[in-house]
Design a protein around this motif. Structure first.
Motif, mmCIF file in Angstrom:
data_model
loop_
_atom_site.group_PDB
_atom_site.id
_atom_site.type_symbol
_atom_site.label_atom_id
_atom_site.label_comp_id
_atom_site.label_asym_id
_atom_site.label_seq_id
_atom_site.Cartn_x
_atom_site.Cartn_y
_atom_site.Cartn_z
ATOM 1 N N THR A 28 28.980 5.779 29.057
ATOM 2 C CA THR A 28 28.789 5.416 27.653
ATOM 3 C C THR A 28 28.463 6.692 26.889
ATOM 4 O O THR A 28 27.573 7.441 27.276
ATOM 5 N N ILE A 29 29.186 6.948 25.814
ATOM 6 C CA ILE A 29 28.988 8.142 24.997
ATOM 7 C C ILE A 29 28.592 7.699 23.597
ATOM 8 O O ILE A 29 29.220 6.829 23.002
ATOM 9 N N GLN A 30 27.521 8.304 23.092
ATOM 10 C CA GLN A 30 27.072 8.017 21.727
ATOM 11 C C GLN A 30 27.059 9.312 20.941
ATOM 12 O O GLN A 30 26.551 10.324 21.403
ATOM 13 N N THR A 31 27.637 9.262 19.752
ATOM 14 C CA THR A 31 27.666 10.406 18.847
ATOM 15 C C THR A 31 27.040 9.988 17.529
ATOM 16 O O THR A 31 27.408 8.960 16.960
ATOM 17 N N VAL A 32 26.078 10.785 17.050
ATOM 18 C CA VAL A 32 25.396 10.502 15.791
ATOM 19 C C VAL A 32 25.648 11.677 14.853
ATOM 20 O O VAL A 32 25.372 12.823 15.201
ATOM 21 N N THR A 33 26.186 11.397 13.676
ATOM 22 C CA THR A 33 26.484 12.440 12.699
ATOM 23 C C THR A 33 25.742 12.161 11.399
ATOM 24 O O THR A 33 25.811 11.058 10.865
ATOM 25 N N SER A 34 25.049 13.173 10.907
ATOM 26 C CA SER A 34 24.342 13.106 9.637
ATOM 27 C C SER A 34 25.022 14.078 8.679
ATOM 28 O O SER A 34 25.263 15.233 9.033
ATOM 29 N N THR A 35 25.354 13.613 7.489
ATOM 30 C CA THR A 35 26.075 14.437 6.516
ATOM 31 C C THR A 35 25.237 14.605 5.255
ATOM 32 O O THR A 35 24.749 13.626 4.687
ATOM 33 N N ASP A 36 25.081 15.850 4.823
ATOM 34 C CA ASP A 36 24.338 16.175 3.599
ATOM 35 C C ASP A 36 25.336 16.698 2.571
ATOM 36 O O ASP A 36 26.093 17.627 2.855
ATOM 37 N N TYR A 37 25.330 16.103 1.406
ATOM 38 C CA TYR A 37 26.251 16.502 0.336
ATOM 39 C C TYR A 37 25.601 17.421 -0.686
ATOM 40 O O TYR A 37 26.219 17.760 -1.684
ATOM 41 N N GLY A 38 24.375 17.838 -0.419
ATOM 42 C CA GLY A 38 23.671 18.703 -1.356
ATOM 43 C C GLY A 38 23.156 17.904 -2.547
ATOM 44 O O GLY A 38 23.505 16.748 -2.747
ATOM 45 N N SER A 39 22.311 18.549 -3.335
ATOM 46 C CA SER A 39 21.796 17.911 -4.545
ATOM 47 C C SER A 39 21.381 18.991 -5.524
ATOM 48 O O SER A 39 21.198 20.153 -5.151
ATOM 49 N N GLY A 40 21.227 18.606 -6.759
ATOM 50 C CA GLY A 40 20.831 19.562 -7.789
ATOM 51 C C GLY A 40 21.816 20.719 -7.872
ATOM 52 O O GLY A 40 23.021 20.521 -7.893
ATOM 53 N N ALA A 41 21.293 21.933 -7.869
ATOM 54 C CA ALA A 41 22.146 23.121 -7.982
ATOM 55 C C ALA A 41 23.031 23.328 -6.756
ATOM 56 O O ALA A 41 24.050 24.009 -6.828
ATOM 57 N N SER A 42 22.655 22.712 -5.611
ATOM 58 C CA SER A 42 23.468 22.878 -4.402
ATOM 59 C C SER A 42 24.456 21.736 -4.195
ATOM 60 O O SER A 42 25.135 21.666 -3.173
ATOM 61 N N TRP A 43 24.557 20.825 -5.183
ATOM 62 C CA TRP A 43 25.520 19.727 -5.073
ATOM 63 C C TRP A 43 26.924 20.293 -5.064
ATOM 64 O O TRP A 43 27.282 21.118 -5.906
ATOM 65 N N ALA A 44 27.738 19.860 -4.120
ATOM 66 C CA ALA A 44 29.085 20.417 -3.948
ATOM 67 C C ALA A 44 30.169 19.464 -4.423
ATOM 68 O O ALA A 44 31.247 19.399 -3.847
ATOM 69 N N TRP A 56 25.099 11.989 23.197
ATOM 70 C CA TRP A 56 24.462 11.553 24.438
ATOM 71 C C TRP A 56 25.540 10.999 25.347
ATOM 72 O O TRP A 56 26.487 10.369 24.897
ATOM 73 N N ARG A 57 25.412 11.259 26.628
ATOM 74 C CA ARG A 57 26.319 10.696 27.636
ATOM 75 C C ARG A 57 25.447 10.009 28.681
ATOM 76 O O ARG A 57 24.583 10.642 29.282
ATOM 77 N N CYS A 58 25.659 8.728 28.867
ATOM 78 C CA CYS A 58 24.874 7.923 29.816
ATOM 79 C C CYS A 58 23.381 8.058 29.529
ATOM 80 O O CYS A 58 22.564 8.163 30.448
ATOM 81 N N GLY A 59 23.010 8.130 28.244
ATOM 82 C CA GLY A 59 21.617 8.209 27.854
ATOM 83 C C GLY A 59 21.005 9.599 27.938
ATOM 84 O O GLY A 59 19.857 9.787 27.569
ATOM 85 N N ILE A 90 26.827 20.960 28.411
ATOM 86 C CA ILE A 90 26.024 20.301 29.436
ATOM 87 C C ILE A 90 26.731 18.994 29.797
ATOM 88 O O ILE A 90 27.019 18.191 28.929
ATOM 89 N N CYS A 91 27.000 18.826 31.033
ATOM 90 C CA CYS A 91 27.578 17.564 31.469
ATOM 91 C C CYS A 91 26.940 17.225 32.807
ATOM 92 O O CYS A 91 27.258 17.831 33.830
ATOM 93 N N ARG A 92 26.019 16.304 32.771
ATOM 94 C CA ARG A 92 25.312 15.899 33.984
ATOM 95 C C ARG A 92 25.761 14.505 34.368
ATOM 96 O O ARG A 92 25.807 13.616 33.541
#
Length: 94
Positions: A28-44, A56-59, A90-92
């Protein structure tokens, strides 16, 4: 479960958090992605500034990669630079 995807959207409908679970053989493979779009003067202008992906692979934690985008404005957001860090390989297996 062979594949499952959950996405959180911000008020503009942009994906800010995504979790993908999938099976590869007996793993079982789990992938978590967090995306930041910036804000204020750094808004893109709706383009992703930073994407951070952990897996994560197998926990077991496999590592994290970060992609950072820099933009310049020429009547719109134009990619100026992309920098990516790779996780250690790393692949265990139990």
């Amino acid at each position: 479960m062979a594949y499952d995807r959950r996405v959180m959207l911000d008020r503009l409908g942009q994906a800010t958090y995504e979790v993908v679970d999938q099976r590869q053989g007996s793993d079982t493979i789990q992938t978590v992605t967090s995306t930041d779009y910036g804000s204020g003067a750094s808004w893109a202008m709706g383009q992703p500034v930073t994407l951070t992906t952990s897996s994560w692979r197998c926990g077991q934690y496999q590592g994290q990669s970060t992609t950072t985008n820099a933009y310049a404005r020429y009547g719109g957001a134009v990619t100026g630079q992309i920098r990516q860090t790779e996780p250690p390989r790393i692949c265990r297996r139990p």
